[in-house]
Scaffold this motif. Structure first.
Motif, PDB file in Angstrom:
ATOM      1  N   SER A  39     122.513  -8.164 -23.471  1.00  0.00           N
ATOM      2  CA  SER A  39     122.985  -6.803 -23.966  1.00  0.00           C
ATOM      3  C   SER A  39     121.692  -5.844 -23.453  1.00  0.00           C
ATOM      4  O   SER A  39     122.017  -4.854 -22.920  1.00  0.00           O
ATOM      5  CB  SER A  39     123.075  -6.725 -25.510  1.00  0.00           C
ATOM      6  OG  SER A  39     124.071  -7.456 -25.839  1.00  0.00           O
TER       7      SER A  39
ATOM      8  N   MET B 281     117.726   4.552 -24.237  1.00  0.00           N
ATOM      9  CA  MET B 281     117.609   2.998 -24.125  1.00  0.00           C
ATOM     10  C   MET B 281     116.901   2.329 -25.286  1.00  0.00           C
ATOM     11  O   MET B 281     117.617   1.492 -25.739  1.00  0.00           O
ATOM     12  CB  MET B 281     116.755   2.681 -22.752  1.00  0.00           C
ATOM     13  CG  MET B 281     117.611   2.767 -21.419  1.00  0.00           C
ATOM     14  SD  MET B 281     116.541   2.432 -20.075  1.00  0.00           S
ATOM     15  CE  MET B 281     117.382   3.272 -18.939  1.00  0.00           C
TER      16      MET B 281
ATOM     17  N   GLU C  10     119.320   2.783 -28.267  1.00  0.00           N
ATOM     18  CA  GLU C  10     120.617   1.744 -28.213  1.00  0.00           C
ATOM     19  C   GLU C  10     120.139   0.129 -28.416  1.00  0.00           C
ATOM     20  O   GLU C  10     120.652  -0.402 -29.155  1.00  0.00           O
ATOM     21  CB  GLU C  10     121.101   1.718 -26.854  1.00  0.00           C
ATOM     22  CG  GLU C  10     122.547   1.017 -26.715  1.00  0.00           C
ATOM     23  CD  GLU C  10     123.195   1.570 -25.273  1.00  0.00           C
ATOM     24  OE1 GLU C  10     124.144   0.902 -25.017  1.00  0.00           O
ATOM     25  OE2 GLU C  10     122.754   2.530 -24.621  1.00  0.00           O
TER      26      GLU C  10
ATOM     27  N   VAL D 146     121.775  -2.762 -20.803  1.00  0.00           N
ATOM     28  CA  VAL D 146     121.455  -1.164 -21.210  1.00  0.00           C
ATOM     29  C   VAL D 146     120.190  -0.785 -20.300  1.00  0.00           C
ATOM     30  O   VAL D 146     120.300   0.435 -19.727  1.00  0.00           O
ATOM     31  CB  VAL D 146     120.797  -1.115 -22.586  1.00  0.00           C
ATOM     32  CG1 VAL D 146     120.174   0.155 -22.875  1.00  0.00           C
ATOM     33  CG2 VAL D 146     121.959  -1.456 -23.611  1.00  0.00           C
TER      34      VAL D 146
ATOM     35  N   ARG E  37     121.514  -0.137 -16.299  1.00  0.00           N
ATOM     36  CA  ARG E  37     122.297   0.853 -15.803  1.00  0.00           C
ATOM     37  C   ARG E  37     121.422   2.053 -15.355  1.00  0.00           C
ATOM     38  O   ARG E  37     122.192   2.729 -14.444  1.00  0.00           O
ATOM     39  CB  ARG E  37     122.882   1.419 -17.484  1.00  0.00           C
ATOM     40  CG  ARG E  37     123.957   0.774 -17.940  1.00  0.00           C
ATOM     41  CD  ARG E  37     124.721   1.484 -18.814  1.00  0.00           C
ATOM     42  NE  ARG E  37     124.339   2.205 -19.920  1.00  0.00           N
ATOM     43  CZ  ARG E  37     124.161   1.682 -21.137  1.00  0.00           C
ATOM     44  NH1 ARG E  37     124.803   0.541 -21.313  1.00  0.00           N
ATOM     45  NH2 ARG E  37     123.359   2.195 -22.081  1.00  0.00           N
TER      46      ARG E  37
END
Length: 529
Positions: free
Chosen positions: A469, A263, A266, A473, A476
């Motif tokens: 965003s 995570m 990203e 992330v 999820r």
């Protein structure tokens, strides 16, 4: 004659037998039992016709014999926890090498199972098999029926026998501890929680092991390679502090979100992409505001020095507005010991640079001193350090009343000189000049007017996209029961834009790194009123 001897035992020897037993056993309870056993054996022998010529020698012979039997029985019980198969501490002299090896393996397995016993069972097993206490004594001391003590001993023997036959796998964390770091917002508890509880590797790895994975105490013991007595204490502290939660009977799970490496990787990429649009617009907005702000400030600062402080302030304004728009609460969760805080955990993640930053505040009355923490290099994380709330109060009073050094009392002068030594202020003859930005209420309002500029709305839109965003992330793979924390956690990543703004300004030459970081007061400001 027997009656006379019996009377002598009760009158002359009973107290001596007690102290003999106390010296041998080291326990008052066991001494009473042993002394009574010696006296009973002597009286029984007299009743069966014994007629000793030397009563004293005869009594002490019985005492030594009964103690020898007592010691052998205690040793036997200590070595036969499993009941059926004695495990002596030392093998018989005639034992083969294979038998001695098997014995050592059995002892190691036995110690492993003992280390996994829960406190309610462990206390009884240790008292009976290792301390030699009788069942009745244990029952009275623990306030339990004797039948309960016997039942628990039987259950222990059964469970430990089964445990020894199992191939238990010790967790990787028992030999390879992982690290985790935290960001916390809000007010610590009066006992220093949560920070004081999460600075060591043991609680860190308990929290990592139990994240998204409810574990029993026994499973945590095996995962970390720690005995039950120590694990029970660690888990209790974490539960009491609300960092760990008992989600079902005897099973515990970490009670806050931990952002894993994937995570973070990203989000790091998202932050860099966001910064390409946001950072130049941030500097453009501040350059529009600086001329008006400079007219209000009491001291003149160069543009670079102002930007070190205004960049994170502006990011905070935008981030707070974006959080409000997305339903992130201003308040923090009420915790034990009068704490109000929320926390995020981060698995250890290595990137090309650190995006981390912080903002610590020292508040005293109407004065607040903010100390931004600058990530990327440890040399400038703290710079000159931080002032205490008392130092903030003294200095704020001096600034508000515009007093000179000579007008101060002894205590105030001492505070001022110490602050000068740490580079927070400069002493020019009799004048006291702060080395950081000081904003009075009306000046702070002027900074807040940044929100009136058209470009501010563009910054909000960019930051809002970044927030959504990040939310996607982390969302999820967050445990369902922690969904309520997802907004707070996603909002924390908005403040990484402070670092991105600083990096852009450094690359463009808008700001420069201090020559002497330990004496630097960049990215600090005092708010008055």
């Amino acid at each position: 004659m027997p009656d006379t001897m019996a009377a002598a035992i009760g009158h002359d020897y009973l107290e001596k037998l007690y102290y003999f037993s106390l010296k041998k056993t080291g326990s008052r309870t066991e001494a009473e039992d042993l002394a009574q056993d010696i006296a009973s054996q002597a009286l029984l022998s007299l009743a069966n016709g014994s007629r000793p010529d030397d009563l004293g020698r005869w009594i002490w012979t019985i005492a030594r014999n009964r103690y020898s039997r007592w010691a052998k029985e205690k040793k036997r019980r200590s070595a036969t926890v499993l009941g059926d198969e004695p495990l002596a501490a030392v093998a018989d002299e005639g034992a083969t090498a294979e038998e001695q090896l098997l014995l050592r393996e059995n002892l190691a397995l036995l110690r492993r199972e003992l280390s996994l016993l829960a406190s309610g069972y462990r206390e009884i097993v240790v008292a009976y098999y290792f301390d030699g206490e009788r069942i009745g004594t244990i029952a009275r001391r623990l306030g339990l029926p004797e039948g309960t003590v016997k039942r628990k001993l039987h259950e222990c023997r059964t469970n430990m026998r089964e445990g020894i036959e199992m191939a238990r796998e010790v967790g990787v964390r028992s030999f390879k501890a992982e690290n985790i770091w935290f960001s916390k917002s809000g007010k610590d508890g009066d006992d220093g929680s949560p920070w004081k509880l999460i600075q060591r590797l043991i609680p860190k790895n308990i929290l990592l092991a139990a994240y998204r994975n409810p574990l029993s105490l026994e499973e945590l013991c095996l995962e970390l390679g720690i005995s039950m007595p120590y694990m029970e204490e660690e888990v209790k502290l974490l539960v009491d502090c609300t960092l760990l939660k008992e989600v079902s009977k005897g099973r515990f799970e970490t009670d806050f979100i931990i952002v894993d490496k994937d995570m973070q990787r990203e989000i790091f990429q998202l932050a860099e992409e966001t910064a390409v649009d946001l950072s130049p617009k941030l500097i453009e907005m501040l350059d529009k505001a600086i001329p008006e702000l400079e007219q209000l400030l009491e001291h003149q600062w160069d543009r670079g020095f102002l930007l070190w402080t205004l960049i994170p302030m502006a990011v905070d304004f935008v981030a707070l507005d974006v959080q409000h728009a997305n339903g992130v609460s201003d308040g923090y969760t009420k915790r034990p010991h009068d704490g109000h805080w929320d926390i995020v955990g981060y698995e250890e993640f290595h990137s090309s640079y650190s995006m981390s930053s912080g903002n610590n505040n020292a508040v005293n009355g109407p004065a607040r001193m903010s100390f931004y923490k600058i990530g990327g290099t440890q040399d400038i994380w703290d710079r000159a350090g931080e002032m205490s709330s008392h130092e903030v109060s003294v200095l704020a009073s001096i600034i508000q009343t515009n007093r000179k050094l000579s007008a101060l009392g002894t205590v105030e002068q001492e505070v001022v000189r110490k602050l000068a030594d740490r580079s927070f202020i400069k002493l020019q003859e009799d004048a006291i000049i702060p080395s950081f930005l000081v904003l009075r209420q009306e000046q702070f309002v002027q900074v807040k007017h940044l929100a009136d500029l058209p470009i501010y709305t563009q910054l909000q839109e960019i930051m809002d996209r970044f927030y959504k965003s990040v939310y996607a992330v982390i969302g999820r793979d967050v445990p369902a029961r922690l969904n309520e924390q997802l907004k707070f956690v996603s909002g924390q990543f908005l403040y990484n834009m402070r670092t991105m703004g600083w990096r852009h300004a450094l690359e463009q030459g808008d700001i420069t790194l201090p020559d002497e970081p330990k004496k630097s007061t960049i990215a600090m400001y005092m708010m008055l009123g």
